[in-house]
Design a protein around this motif. Structure first.
Motif, PDB file in Angstrom:
ATOM      1  N   LEU A 422      -9.502   5.949  10.858  1.00  0.00           N
ATOM      2  CA  LEU A 422      -8.286   5.181  10.591  1.00  0.00           C
ATOM      3  C   LEU A 422      -8.141   4.082  11.634  1.00  0.00           C
ATOM      4  CD1 LEU A 422      -5.814   8.176  10.007  1.00  0.00           C
ATOM      5  CD2 LEU A 422      -7.018   6.860   8.254  1.00  0.00           C
ATOM      6  N   ARG A 457      -6.308   4.740   4.843  1.00  0.00           N
ATOM      7  CA  ARG A 457      -4.993   5.201   5.305  1.00  0.00           C
ATOM      8  C   ARG A 457      -4.906   6.703   5.098  1.00  0.00           C
ATOM      9  NH1 ARG A 457      -0.825   1.614   5.464  1.00  0.00           N
ATOM     10  NH2 ARG A 457       0.232   3.349   6.526  1.00  0.00           N
ATOM     11  N   TYR A 485      -1.666   3.438  13.185  1.00  0.00           N
ATOM     12  CA  TYR A 485      -2.687   3.731  12.189  1.00  0.00           C
ATOM     13  C   TYR A 485      -2.751   5.209  11.819  1.00  0.00           C
ATOM     14  CZ  TYR A 485      -5.501   4.906  16.367  1.00  0.00           C
ATOM     15  OH  TYR A 485      -5.977   5.436  17.550  1.00  0.00           O
ATOM     16  N   ALA A 489       0.710   6.785   5.125  1.00  0.00           N
ATOM     17  CA  ALA A 489       1.236   5.782   4.205  1.00  0.00           C
ATOM     18  C   ALA A 489       2.175   6.411   3.189  1.00  0.00           C
ATOM     19  CB  ALA A 489       0.080   5.081   3.495  1.00  0.00           C
TER      20      ALA A 489
END
Length: 524
Positions: A422, A457, A485, A489
């Motif tokens: 990520l 993600r 990061y 999401a």
């Protein structure tokens, strides 16, 4: 060859001392000036009570102070713990606690990063060894700890003699993904760093009069640090970005006639997107890249058509970045694959069949194992993890899947297990899951990586308690505790995780979770 030949100090070429070693924001730092700054920084560290075996955490963007602190620590026999500037409170606290750092050198501020606010969320009791902060760019920041200014270059401190170099003691700690909460700390010595830097300079046939590096990767990671040290060893000029931005990178590549750069596929994609020129960087010879995003093959083909030759490579914190790289004579399809040829002539690698445990034949995929001068000392303060990572004959079990090509090179294929890539970093799901499980309303959590609009993600699945949490509240909490990061999401509430029974117990079907994540995102 004596042990001193493997000290970091000897990487700095003394001939032509007036030539630039670094260029920061257009300001050149000569090799002689760099040597002077190392001496000043060593004197400053000693004045702060830092000596042999003490750990100094460095939480800085790419700047001359970062490099001077590493070389100065080596001179004193101290240890630098590299802190990712994207870390947030939980990650910083873990690194400080495991490393036992007595001093942290920290930025006063940088762009949108509020270092003081992040540290405010770290309790003193969490990091009992930390005694004070040294601030670059200010006298102090609001903090639980006493602050001093990092003024090594502005104030004269009593000089200190070099400690007798023990080049096999730890000098630099990188963080790497763990399978449980928080990353492990990978310990390297002057010998592992310096010998590999020399191998990189030799393997790439670097000429200080002809070659130069655009350093656009963070020094806190092995990718950025290894390329930096390799070009220091070669005596070539290094143009440094404090943090990556495509526009400044493009400008330096064009105006300074840079020959080498290393980065992720996304970095090179962004740079190319800024110019319509058919061959915008005619002086570039090698762009070593790590493929983290979907569509990297298409990017490599576009870059090739525009004169930017991308070279696949391989590395890890444990064996250092640039362990291997493709060769100019490789066919394009082979050249852009991860893996390649080892930098060091003394490096060995092999592939082990994960099912049978036997060494795999050429072309058969299995776990990559490596023995090399660049191999780490072990995981700092974690002998059990070190024991598990090293075979009885001294090979590092990489946890990466690949195959032997049969011509002296190998191909990296994927990461074994469930670790996620990520934001260009390898992340263990357990690290994010533990943070979620510490949130009110969360009984259990699982995290998987998905391709979301061309970017990797993570998506979380949460089993709630009776008082179900709100996604916005969970996301806000994670943003305070983790690098951006690592923040999922999407966070979906479920009654149970898909599982399967096996000989070793019930296992969660992470592949099924990934499918569920993509189905739900598509339905949105």
């Amino acid at each position: 060859m004596s042990a001193d030949d493997f000290s970091l100090q000897l990487l700095i070429r003394t001939e032509d001392a007036a030539d630039p070693a670094f260029v920061f924001d257009g300001v050149a730092v000569s090799r002689a000036k760099f040597q002077e700054k190392i001496g000043q920084t060593a004197a400053w560290l000693a004045a702060q009570g830092i000596g042999k075996g003490d750990v100094v955490a460095v939480w800085l963007v790419n700047r001359i102070e970062w490099v001077a602190l590493l070389f100065a620590a080596a001179r004193l026999g101290a240890i630098v713990a590299a802190v990712n500037t994207r870390y947030r409170s939980a990650e910083v606290a873990h690194l400080l606690r495991v490393s036992g750092a007595r001093l942290m050198v920290v930025e006063a501020a940088f762009r949108t990063i509020d270092f003081a606010a992040i540290l405010a969320d770290v309790a003193k009791a969490e990091v009992p060894a930390l005694q004070k902060l040294a601030v670059v760019g200010a006298d102090a920041i609001p903090a639980h700890w006493p602050c001093v200014r990092f003024d090594a270059f502005d104030k004269a401190y009593p000089s200190v003699p070099r400690a007798g170099d023990d080049v096999d003691l730890p000098v630099l700690l990188y963080t790497t993904s763990g399978t449980t909460r928080g990353p492990k700390l990978v310990a390297h010595s002057q010998r592992t760093l310096a010998s590999h830097a020399a191998s990189v300079a030799t393997a790439l046939k670097l000429d200080p009069r002809r070659h130069s590096l655009l350093a656009m990767l963070p020094f806190c990671g092995t990718f950025g640090m290894t390329s930096l040290l390799g070009f220091i060893a070669a005596g070539a000029t290094i143009h440094v970005l404090d943090a990556f931005e495509a526009a400044p990178a493009q400008k330096i590549l064009e105006e300074q006639k840079i020959t080498h750069s290393f980065g992720s596929d996304e970095m090179f994609r962004r740079i190319l997107a800024l110019t319509d020129a058919p061959r915008p960087f005619p002086h570039l010879e090698i762009c070593g890249f790590a493929a983290f995003q979907p569509g990297w093959r298409e990017l490599a083909a576009e870059a090739e058509a525009r004169g930017m030759k991308l070279f696949g490579l391989y590395g890890s914190s444990e064996v250092q970045a640039l362990f291997s790289i493709a060769r100019t004579g490789d066919a394009f399809a082979d050249r852009i694959e991860g893996g390649g040829w080892p930098m060091s002539p003394d490096a060995e690698f092999r592939v082990r069949d994960t099912e049978t445990g036997a060494l795999a034949a050429h072309g058969v995929s299995g776990e990559i194992e490596i023995s090399a001068p660049s191999r780490f000392l072990g995981y700092f303060n974690n002998p059990e993890a070190t024991h598990d990572a090293i075979t009885v004959d001294g090979f590092f079990r990489t946890g990466d899947i690949g195959r032997l090509r049969g011509d002296g090179a190998f191909v990296y294929e994927t990461r074994a297990g469930d670790a996620m890539r990520l934001g260009g970093f390898l992340v263990a799901p357990g690290e994010i899951e533990d943070e979620l499980k510490a949130c009110p309303g969360v009984a259990d959590a699982q995290v998987v990586a998905v391709d979301l609009k061309g970017h990797a993600r993570c998506v979380a699945f949460v089993i709630p308690t009776k008082a179900a949490p709100q996604q916005a509240a969970l996301t806000a909490r994670l943003r305070e505790r983790l690098a951006g990061y690592k923040v999922p999401a999407r966070i979906y509430l479920v009654e149970a995780f898909p599982v399967t029974d096996s000989a070793n117990g019930v296992k969660i079907q992470r592949a099924r979770l990934r499918t569920m994540a993509m189905e739900r995102i598509a339905a949105e």
